[in-house]
Design a protein around this motif. Structure first.
Motif, PDB file in Angstrom:
ATOM      1  N   ASN A  43      42.322  58.297  69.252  1.00  0.00           N
ATOM      2  CA  ASN A  43      41.364  57.866  70.286  1.00  0.00           C
ATOM      3  C   ASN A  43      39.999  57.523  69.703  1.00  0.00           C
ATOM      4  O   ASN A  43      39.006  57.548  70.409  1.00  0.00           O
ATOM      5  N   GLY A  44      39.920  57.238  68.429  1.00  0.00           N
ATOM      6  CA  GLY A  44      38.637  56.867  67.841  1.00  0.00           C
ATOM      7  C   GLY A  44      37.637  58.000  67.856  1.00  0.00           C
ATOM      8  O   GLY A  44      36.440  57.775  67.849  1.00  0.00           O
ATOM      9  N   GLY A  45      38.092  59.247  67.865  1.00  0.00           N
ATOM     10  CA  GLY A  45      37.194  60.392  67.844  1.00  0.00           C
ATOM     11  C   GLY A  45      36.681  60.792  69.213  1.00  0.00           C
ATOM     12  O   GLY A  45      35.853  61.682  69.341  1.00  0.00           O
ATOM     13  N   VAL A  46      37.179  60.151  70.257  1.00  0.00           N
ATOM     14  CA  VAL A  46      36.721  60.447  71.613  1.00  0.00           C
ATOM     15  C   VAL A  46      37.735  61.374  72.276  1.00  0.00           C
ATOM     16  O   VAL A  46      38.940  61.130  72.232  1.00  0.00           O
ATOM     17  N   LYS A  47      37.253  62.433  72.898  1.00  0.00           N
ATOM     18  CA  LYS A  47      38.144  63.352  73.597  1.00  0.00           C
ATOM     19  C   LYS A  47      38.491  62.790  74.972  1.00  0.00           C
ATOM     20  O   LYS A  47      37.649  62.215  75.650  1.00  0.00           O
ATOM     21  N   ASP A  48      39.725  62.976  75.366  1.00  0.00           N
ATOM     22  CA  ASP A  48      40.176  62.548  76.678  1.00  0.00           C
ATOM     23  C   ASP A  48      39.641  63.530  77.721  1.00  0.00           C
ATOM     24  O   ASP A  48      39.934  64.723  77.642  1.00  0.00           O
ATOM     25  N   PRO A  49      38.836  63.090  78.690  1.00  0.00           N
ATOM     26  CA  PRO A  49      38.234  64.023  79.656  1.00  0.00           C
ATOM     27  C   PRO A  49      39.240  64.644  80.621  1.00  0.00           C
ATOM     28  O   PRO A  49      38.950  65.636  81.251  1.00  0.00           O
ATOM     29  N   THR A  50      40.436  64.081  80.729  1.00  0.00           N
ATOM     30  CA  THR A  50      41.405  64.624  81.667  1.00  0.00           C
ATOM     31  C   THR A  50      42.165  65.803  81.081  1.00  0.00           C
ATOM     32  O   THR A  50      42.772  66.561  81.821  1.00  0.00           O
ATOM     33  N   THR A  51      42.157  65.976  79.770  1.00  0.00           N
ATOM     34  CA  THR A  51      42.874  67.097  79.162  1.00  0.00           C
ATOM     35  C   THR A  51      41.881  68.141  78.698  1.00  0.00           C
ATOM     36  O   THR A  51      41.115  67.926  77.779  1.00  0.00           O
ATOM     37  N   THR A  52      41.882  69.263  79.370  1.00  0.00           N
ATOM     38  CA  THR A  52      41.026  70.374  78.963  1.00  0.00           C
ATOM     39  C   THR A  52      41.893  71.612  78.864  1.00  0.00           C
ATOM     40  O   THR A  52      42.793  71.819  79.673  1.00  0.00           O
ATOM     41  N   ASN A  53      41.625  72.410  77.864  1.00  0.00           N
ATOM     42  CA  ASN A  53      42.364  73.658  77.697  1.00  0.00           C
ATOM     43  C   ASN A  53      41.673  74.737  78.510  1.00  0.00           C
ATOM     44  O   ASN A  53      40.535  75.088  78.244  1.00  0.00           O
ATOM     45  N   MET A  54      42.387  75.250  79.506  1.00  0.00           N
ATOM     46  CA  MET A  54      41.836  76.291  80.356  1.00  0.00           C
ATOM     47  C   MET A  54      42.399  77.635  79.917  1.00  0.00           C
ATOM     48  O   MET A  54      43.586  77.752  79.642  1.00  0.00           O
ATOM     49  N   HIS A  55      41.531  78.641  79.818  1.00  0.00           N
ATOM     50  CA  HIS A  55      41.926  79.993  79.449  1.00  0.00           C
ATOM     51  C   HIS A  55      41.289  80.965  80.428  1.00  0.00           C
ATOM     52  O   HIS A  55      40.273  80.663  81.044  1.00  0.00           O
ATOM     53  N   GLY A  74      33.506  92.320  85.207  1.00  0.00           N
ATOM     54  CA  GLY A  74      34.827  92.770  85.617  1.00  0.00           C
ATOM     55  C   GLY A  74      35.678  91.685  86.243  1.00  0.00           C
ATOM     56  O   GLY A  74      36.876  91.867  86.416  1.00  0.00           O
ATOM     57  N   ASP A  75      35.094  90.547  86.577  1.00  0.00           N
ATOM     58  CA  ASP A  75      35.860  89.440  87.152  1.00  0.00           C
ATOM     59  C   ASP A  75      36.685  88.756  86.063  1.00  0.00           C
ATOM     60  O   ASP A  75      36.294  88.699  84.912  1.00  0.00           O
ATOM     61  N   VAL A  76      37.824  88.233  86.441  1.00  0.00           N
ATOM     62  CA  VAL A  76      38.650  87.427  85.551  1.00  0.00           C
ATOM     63  C   VAL A  76      38.643  86.014  86.111  1.00  0.00           C
ATOM     64  O   VAL A  76      39.061  85.785  87.241  1.00  0.00           O
ATOM     65  N   ILE A  77      38.124  85.068  85.317  1.00  0.00           N
ATOM     66  CA  ILE A  77      38.015  83.688  85.784  1.00  0.00           C
ATOM     67  C   ILE A  77      38.641  82.762  84.758  1.00  0.00           C
ATOM     68  O   ILE A  77      38.804  83.111  83.592  1.00  0.00           O
ATOM     69  N   GLU A  78      38.976  81.562  85.196  1.00  0.00           N
ATOM     70  CA  GLU A  78      39.570  80.564  84.327  1.00  0.00           C
ATOM     71  C   GLU A  78      38.504  79.524  83.997  1.00  0.00           C
ATOM     72  O   GLU A  78      37.914  78.921  84.898  1.00  0.00           O
ATOM     73  N   LEU A  79      38.248  79.330  82.706  1.00  0.00           N
ATOM     74  CA  LEU A  79      37.222  78.405  82.243  1.00  0.00           C
ATOM     75  C   LEU A  79      37.802  77.460  81.212  1.00  0.00           C
ATOM     76  O   LEU A  79      38.810  77.763  80.578  1.00  0.00           O
ATOM     77  N   ASP A  80      37.121  76.325  81.024  1.00  0.00           N
ATOM     78  CA  ASP A  80      37.524  75.449  79.928  1.00  0.00           C
ATOM     79  C   ASP A  80      37.115  76.079  78.599  1.00  0.00           C
ATOM     80  O   ASP A  80      36.311  77.008  78.551  1.00  0.00           O
ATOM     81  N   GLN A  81      37.683  75.579  77.529  1.00  0.00           N
ATOM     82  CA  GLN A  81      37.534  76.224  76.230  1.00  0.00           C
ATOM     83  C   GLN A  81      36.085  76.207  75.741  1.00  0.00           C
ATOM     84  O   GLN A  81      35.607  77.189  75.168  1.00  0.00           O
ATOM     85  N   ALA A  82      35.350  75.138  75.976  1.00  0.00           N
ATOM     86  CA  ALA A  82      33.974  75.036  75.485  1.00  0.00           C
ATOM     87  C   ALA A  82      33.058  76.046  76.176  1.00  0.00           C
ATOM     88  O   ALA A  82      32.281  76.748  75.515  1.00  0.00           O
TER      89      ALA A  82
END
Length: 88
Positions: free
Chosen positions: A7-19, A37-45
């Motif tokens: 992708n020419g060094g550009v990240k695809d905005p639709t694919t994010t790793n959620m943890h 104490g909360d458990v939340i789902e966030l993107d990797q960054a």
């Protein structure tokens, strides 16, 4: 030497790793206030930023315990029947 990347060094905005992250201190994540104490789902960054500032840690799920039937003496019981004392 030529450097090539997908992708020419550009990240695809639709694919994010959620943890899932366990929040250690009250803070703001995903533009919302979250408490310790909360458990939340966030993107990797964003998760990496909170972990670096010691406000969160990666959540590890505990294995669920197997349900057992602890009733004693019933026909559907999984345990051994009760031994009765012999008369003297």
């Amino acid at each position: 030497m030529v450097l090539t990347t997908k992708n020419g060094g550009v990240k695809d905005p639709t694919t994010t790793n959620m943890h899932k992250y366990l929040i250690l201190r009250d803070t703001i994540a995903n533009m919302q206030r979250v408490s310790a104490g909360d458990v939340i789902e966030l993107d990797q960054a964003q998760g990496f930023d909170l972990v670096a500032n010691k406000k969160a840690e990666l959540y590890k799920e505990k294995p669920k315990a197997k349900k057992t039937n602890r009733s004693v003496g019933l026909k559907k019981s999984e345990s051994k029947p009760v031994k009765k004392r012999a008369k003297k």
